[in-house]
Design a protein around this motif. Structure first.
Motif, PDB file in Angstrom:
ATOM      1  N   SER A  89      68.911  15.969  43.802  1.00  0.00           N
ATOM      2  CA  SER A  89      69.816  15.684  44.910  1.00  0.00           C
ATOM      3  C   SER A  89      69.899  16.842  45.890  1.00  0.00           C
ATOM      4  CB  SER A  89      71.216  15.368  44.394  1.00  0.00           C
ATOM      5  OG  SER A  89      71.203  14.213  43.633  1.00  0.00           O
ATOM      6  N   TYR A 126      71.243   9.007  45.975  1.00  0.00           N
ATOM      7  CA  TYR A 126      71.414  10.265  45.248  1.00  0.00           C
ATOM      8  C   TYR A 126      72.270   9.997  44.026  1.00  0.00           C
ATOM      9  CZ  TYR A 126      69.972  12.499  49.608  1.00  0.00           C
ATOM     10  OH  TYR A 126      69.292  12.880  50.727  1.00  0.00           O
ATOM     11  N   PRO A 128      73.910  12.445  41.561  1.00  0.00           N
ATOM     12  CA  PRO A 128      74.122  13.810  41.062  1.00  0.00           C
ATOM     13  C   PRO A 128      74.631  13.822  39.634  1.00  0.00           C
ATOM     14  CG  PRO A 128      75.836  13.236  42.617  1.00  0.00           C
ATOM     15  CD  PRO A 128      74.915  12.068  42.541  1.00  0.00           C
TER      16      PRO A 128
ATOM     17  N   ALA B  85      76.874  17.470  44.703  1.00  0.00           N
ATOM     18  CA  ALA B  85      75.448  17.161  44.628  1.00  0.00           C
ATOM     19  C   ALA B  85      74.659  18.352  44.097  1.00  0.00           C
ATOM     20  CB  ALA B  85      74.918  16.775  46.012  1.00  0.00           C
ATOM     21  N   LYS B 115      74.765  12.042  50.983  1.00  0.00           N
ATOM     22  CA  LYS B 115      75.298  13.186  50.225  1.00  0.00           C
ATOM     23  C   LYS B 115      76.629  13.704  50.765  1.00  0.00           C
ATOM     24  CE  LYS B 115      72.183  16.383  50.004  1.00  0.00           C
ATOM     25  NZ  LYS B 115      71.166  17.365  49.638  1.00  0.00           N
TER      26      LYS B 115
END
Ligand code: SF4
Ligand code: SF4
Ligand code: SF4
Lengths: 263, 202
Positions: A89, A126, A128, B85, B115
């Motif tokens: 990420s 993404y 994470p 992240a 993000k």
């Protein structure tokens, strides 16, 4: 999602230099226990059959060409890239390492926010986590299929709008902080705060009693006998000794301090 | 024997763990049915904005630089920025935080196409120096916390109540003056204090 209306996603898993933590979680997610084949998610052996690429790792310089070739070998549509793990990420713990590929030099905030797979490929999702649990990966894939909505949204707080309240504890703050530091030596951080909370409750009760030293000793012994976990037993005894040591220490030092200032 | 509440162990037991001797269901229903993580799970870190004092201890402890402090010395702001992240869930921020504001939550459903959705910002105002009017390098809440930690006797004995309101340079100037008055400094004391550093990284 721009690439909605997906029914069955065949995935290809590629490692771009990860520590293998994320790979194992991806593997775990593909087992019958989590059974992604319910949703048509299937691991395929070649990128030519794949709709989505699960990329793990921080994108090292060695892996960049390989990952790019895999991406180019995929069918042109839908070509989804899922970054699995904190490394993928945004570089994770390795973001500043020498073997990490960076498309351009970045400094300051940009450097701190960028890194990972997005340096080479356009990322659609993404996920994470270090490593993300199989459920977390399933959540990301379920979003691609439209089964789930994204939950996160940016958070911003300012101290003028939030109400500030210093937490109050039954024992003096400086002693609490010192106990917290010395408790590091005997127990891990996760248990530490909870054990300290238990101890502070006891100490607060003891301080209200006539003879705090004896009362605290009795209470700690009670805890010692009731608790089964030997780590907590030991920590409790340790805290009791440390508590009185700090208290007496302070009394002595404080007396000396005031005397020097009076002179 | 005294009867004591052992709340920590009880809290761990209260979470229903699957009994492996009986067996677990073959397939989890997860994305269709919501699920929960055990109490010791380390998920997304979250800063409690009501308790955070902006000291930056978590920023120093973070090995992955997922936490950063962004200074705006012109407007007197210090922001603690968390970027999950990048976070590796090591928990060192939680370990370092003196107020208990930083906690790793049980949140694991973080997947997002953007993000920026993950970023968390807590903004703090810096105090102003009572003497020169510049912004100091500590936040208003930090001063309050310092008074909570320091025993009252020591604050009175050292006249810290006023000193805490000064910036570093003015404080040094004051100290130099006192020492010079006592004859414990040789040379011109007014040459010693350095110029104020102005501006900063935004
Ligand atoms: S995110 Fe963590 S577990 Fe995954 S590859 Fe990076 S270091 Fe390993
Ligand atoms: S858990 Fe570790 S990596 Fe994540 S914000 Fe805290 S210190 Fe940084
Ligand atoms: S260590 Fe705790 S109080 Fe200090 S800035 Fe970080 S979250 Fe806030």
């Amino acid at each position: 999602m721009g690439k909605a209306a997906l029914k069955s996603v065949w995935v290809f898993h590629v490692d771009s230099g990860s520590c293998n933590g994320c790979d194992i979680e991806v593997l775990d997610m593909l087992t019958p226990y989590y059974d992604p084949e319910r949703f048509g998610i299937k691991l395929v052996g070649t990128p030519r059959h794949a709709d989505a690429l699960l990329v793990t790792g921080p994108m090292t310089r060695q892996c960049r060409r390989g990952v790019q070739k895999v991406y180019e070998a995929m069918p042109p549509k839908p070509r989804i890239v899922v970054a699995v793990g904190s490394c993928a990420s945004s570089g994770g713990i390795f973001y500043d390492g020498y073997p990490i590929y960076r498309s351009k030099d970045r400094f300051g905030r940009d450097r701190l926010r960028s890194g990972g797979v997005e340096e080479v490929l356009p990322v659609d999702m993404y996920i994470p986590g270090c490593p993300p649990s199989p459920e977390a990966i399933l959540f990301g894939v379920a979003q691609l299929l439209g089964l789930k909505e994204k939950k996160m949204k940016g958070e911003y707080y300012t101290d003028k709008e939030t109400e500030f309240k210093l937490p109050q504890y039954p024992i003096e703050e400086r002693i609490r902080l010192s106990l917290r530091e010395s408790l590091k030596k005997v127990i891990g951080y996760f248990d530490r705060d909870r054990v300290l909370e238990d101890f502070m409750e006891i100490a607060g009760e003891a301080n209200r009693a006539e003879n705090p030293k004896e009362k605290l000793h009795a209470l700690v012994t009670g805890y010692f006998l009731q608790e089964k976990d030997s780590r907590l037993k030991f920590s409790m005894k340790f805290l009791e000794n440390e508590y009185w040591r700090l208290k007496d220490d302070y009394e002595n030092k404080y007396v000396a301090l005031v005397e020097t200032h009076v002179q | 024997m005294e009867d004591v509440k052992i709340s920590y162990t009880e809290s761990l037991i209260s979470w229903k763990r699957p009994d492996l001797r009986v067996g677990v269901p073959v397939t989890v229903k997860y994305p269709l049915v919501p699920t929960e993580k055990p109490p010791e799970y380390r998920g997304k870190p979250h800063i409690d904005p009501n308790v955070c004092i902006g000291c930056g201890a978590c920023v120093r402890a973070c090995p992955a630089d997922a936490l950063t402090a962004e200074w705006d010395l012109e407007n007197g702001l210090k922001s603690i920025v968390s970027n999950p992240a990048r976070c590796i869930r090591c928990g060192r921020c939680e370990e370092a935080c003196p107020t208990g504001a930083m906690k790793l939550t049980l949140e694991f459903e973080l997947a997002t196409p953007n993000k920026e959705d993950l970023v968390e910002v807590v903004e703090h105002h810096l105090t102003k120096c009572k003497k020169c009017g510049d912004y100091t390098e500590f936040t208003e809440r930090q001063v309050e916390k310092a008074f909570q930690i320091l025993p009252k006797e020591i604050v009175d004995a050292n006249a810290l109540g006023e000193k805490m309101q000064l910036c570093r340079e003015c404080r040094m100037e004051e100290s130099v003056k006192i020492l010079a008055a006592q004859g414990r400094i040789i040379g011109d004391p007014l040459l010693l204090p350095p110029q104020h550093a102005k501006g900063g990284e935004k």
